[in-house]
Design a protein around this motif. Structure first.
Motif, PDB file in Angstrom:
ATOM      1  N   ASP A   1      -7.661  -9.264   1.420  1.00 28.88           N
ATOM      2  CA  ASP A   1      -7.978  -8.071   2.201  1.00 28.88           C
ATOM      3  C   ASP A   1      -6.923  -6.994   1.970  1.00 28.88           C
ATOM      4  O   ASP A   1      -7.238  -5.794   1.913  1.00 28.88           O
ATOM      5  N   GLU A   2      -5.682  -7.416   1.843  1.00 24.65           N
ATOM      6  CA  GLU A   2      -4.604  -6.467   1.609  1.00 24.65           C
ATOM      7  C   GLU A   2      -4.767  -5.769   0.262  1.00 24.65           C
ATOM      8  O   GLU A   2      -4.462  -4.581   0.120  1.00 24.65           O
TER       9      GLU A   2
ATOM     10  N   ALA B   1       0.827  -1.203   0.000  1.00 22.41           N
ATOM     11  CA  ALA B   1       0.000   0.000   0.000  1.00 22.41           C
ATOM     12  C   ALA B   1       0.865   1.258   0.000  1.00 22.41           C
ATOM     13  O   ALA B   1       0.537   2.252  -0.653  1.00 22.41           O
TER      14      ALA B   1
ATOM     15  N   ARG C   1      -7.850   1.208  -1.222  1.00 16.49           N
ATOM     16  CA  ARG C   1      -8.324   2.256  -0.320  1.00 16.49           C
ATOM     17  C   ARG C   1      -7.249   3.322  -0.091  1.00 16.49           C
ATOM     18  O   ARG C   1      -7.543   4.514  -0.026  1.00 16.49           O
TER      19      ARG C   1
ATOM     20  N   LYS D   1      -6.978  -3.072   0.710  1.00 11.02           N
ATOM     21  CA  LYS D   1      -6.292  -1.979   1.397  1.00 11.02           C
ATOM     22  C   LYS D   1      -5.504  -1.124   0.413  1.00 11.02           C
ATOM     23  O   LYS D   1      -5.496   0.111   0.499  1.00 11.02           O
TER      24      LYS D   1
END
Length: 405
Positions: free
Chosen positions: A308-309, A274, A315, A312
């Motif tokens: 899920d990462e 991220a 996001r 992220k």
């Protein structure tokens, strides 16, 4: 008496000097440096009393990720992330000129015609039979299902062909081929918008996120797409957010270097993806480029934490820019497994388009229809070989014509 005083003064000065020397030698090494002591048995060791070597602080050890967190304007750059100022900061590598889009399309059509026509040949052979009975229609259904067209589209196509053959009563191979072509084009749907959202906004670049599982050719696809965009005179920055696969960042940087495109990457294995994605978009905004493309790790759909990462990463990017395009790269040779992958990724990120690779190596071209029907997401790009310019926009009529040769 005077001589005695002088002797005492000299002794005192010597003692003070000795104490000062000892204190200086015992002083702690300044922050940001490390000391190493050579082995006394090492032939290259310095003579006794030669002191120590002062080294710059090393990079974080391989496999150690910097703290997870969203970088902000006030926070320092995450450890190990390299941000080239512009394309001029690249290593001196001969810059290639990508093939023009039109020339590339013509070559890819020819390749698809030669390699991927088993479906069309099978259907034409069946439809050109002297007598088309229930057994022939059953074989047609089986052929379409084996091509991964999907159950519902297969039944639609067969029913439409049955009706047209019955009404028109034609057995002429050319007329049957024309019917089949028209019905296949309807299924693939030429009305879908397959354009890429790569137009720069007034105050920021377009952001493209590329996702997919291991082994589908995702990083290679990002590099090839960079060539397509450069051929269209766009300024591009790549973000190497696949920080888990060995050499993925270097592979992407090499692709970019070949066409003069800079890459934002981390030199720390396992760094926070991220953070790399954030810095890539930030650099794109600051350098006023047209497009930022972010490559991500090849996550397996059953790895919940990794999926899920991926959410992220999206996001974090959206804290400073919208994600305009999310391209899912699929291997055409995997057939229905590719459809399963698409469904899982669609639950995590809003997929806007499919890139279908290795389409020249399979007779399962029907997956194009199955994916679009299942997800409502168009196939936007197809890969038809290992060459640097073997990526092209998906064209409905060209694809169907190639299937039918």
């Amino acid at each position: 008496m005077d001589a005695t005083i002088i002797i005492y003064v000299v002794i005192a000065i010597a003692v003070i000097g000795l104490v000062a020397t000892l204190l200086l030698r015992g002083r702690r090494t300044p922050p940001g440096t490390y000391t190493t002591t050579r082995d006394a048995n090492d032939p290259a060791a310095p003579p006794a009393g030669g002191g120590t070597d002062t080294l710059e602080a090393p990079r974080a050890p391989t496999g150690t990720a910097p703290p997870i967190g969203v970088p902000t304007e006030e926070e320092p750059l995450p450890a190990g992330v390299e941000i080239p100022e512009d394309a001029a900061a690249l290593e001196t590598i001969p810059v290639e000129t990508p093939a023009p889009v039109q020339g590339r399309l013509a070559r890819l059509r020819a390749r698809l015609v030669k390699s991927n026509n088993a479906l069309g040949k099978g259907l034409l052979a069946l439809l050109a039979s002297d007598k088309i009975d229930d057994d022939v229609w059953d074989e047609i259904e089986e052929t379409l299902l084996l091509a991964d067209l999907g159950t519902e589209p297969t039944l639609e196509l067969v029913d439409a062909l049955k009706e047209r053959v019955k009404v028109e009563g034609s057995r002429n191979p050319e007329q049957v081929k024309a019917m089949l072509r028209e019905e296949l084009i309807k299924l693939v749907d030429p009305s879908i918008d397959r354009s890429l959202a790569v137009m720069r906004h007034a105050d920021r670049p377009a952001v493209v996120l590329v996702v997919g599982v291991n082994g589908v050719g995702k990083t290679t696809t990002v590099g090839k797409l960079a060539r397509v965009l450069v051929a269209e005179d766009k300024d591009v920055i790549l973000g190497a957010a696949d920080t888990f696969r060995a050499a993925a960042a270097e592979q992407l940087a090499t692709w970019g270097s070949r066409v003069g495109v800079p890459t934002v990457k981390s030199d720390v294995d396992g760094a926070d993806p991220a953070s790399v994605a954030f810095e890539a978009v930030k650099a794109g905004i600051e350098q006023e480029v047209d497009v930022v493309m972010v490559d991500t790790a090849g996550r397996l759909q059953n790895k919940v934490g990794l999926m899920d990462e991926l959410g992220k990463v999206k996001r974090v990017i959206e804290k400073q820019a919208t994600v305009d395009e999310v391209l899912l790269v699929l291997d055409a040779t995997t057939g229905q497994n590719g459809l399963n992958q698409a469904k899982v990724f669609a639950e995590v990120v809003n997929i806007t388009g499919i890139v279908l690779t290795k389409l020249d190596g399979t007779a399962k071209g029907g997956i194009v229809v199955a994916i679009q029907r299942s997800l409502g997401v168009p196939v936007k790009l197809v890969g038809l070989g290992e060459g640097a310019d073997d990526l092209a926009p998906f064209e409905t009529e060209d694809f169907v014509d190639a299937l039918l040769n």
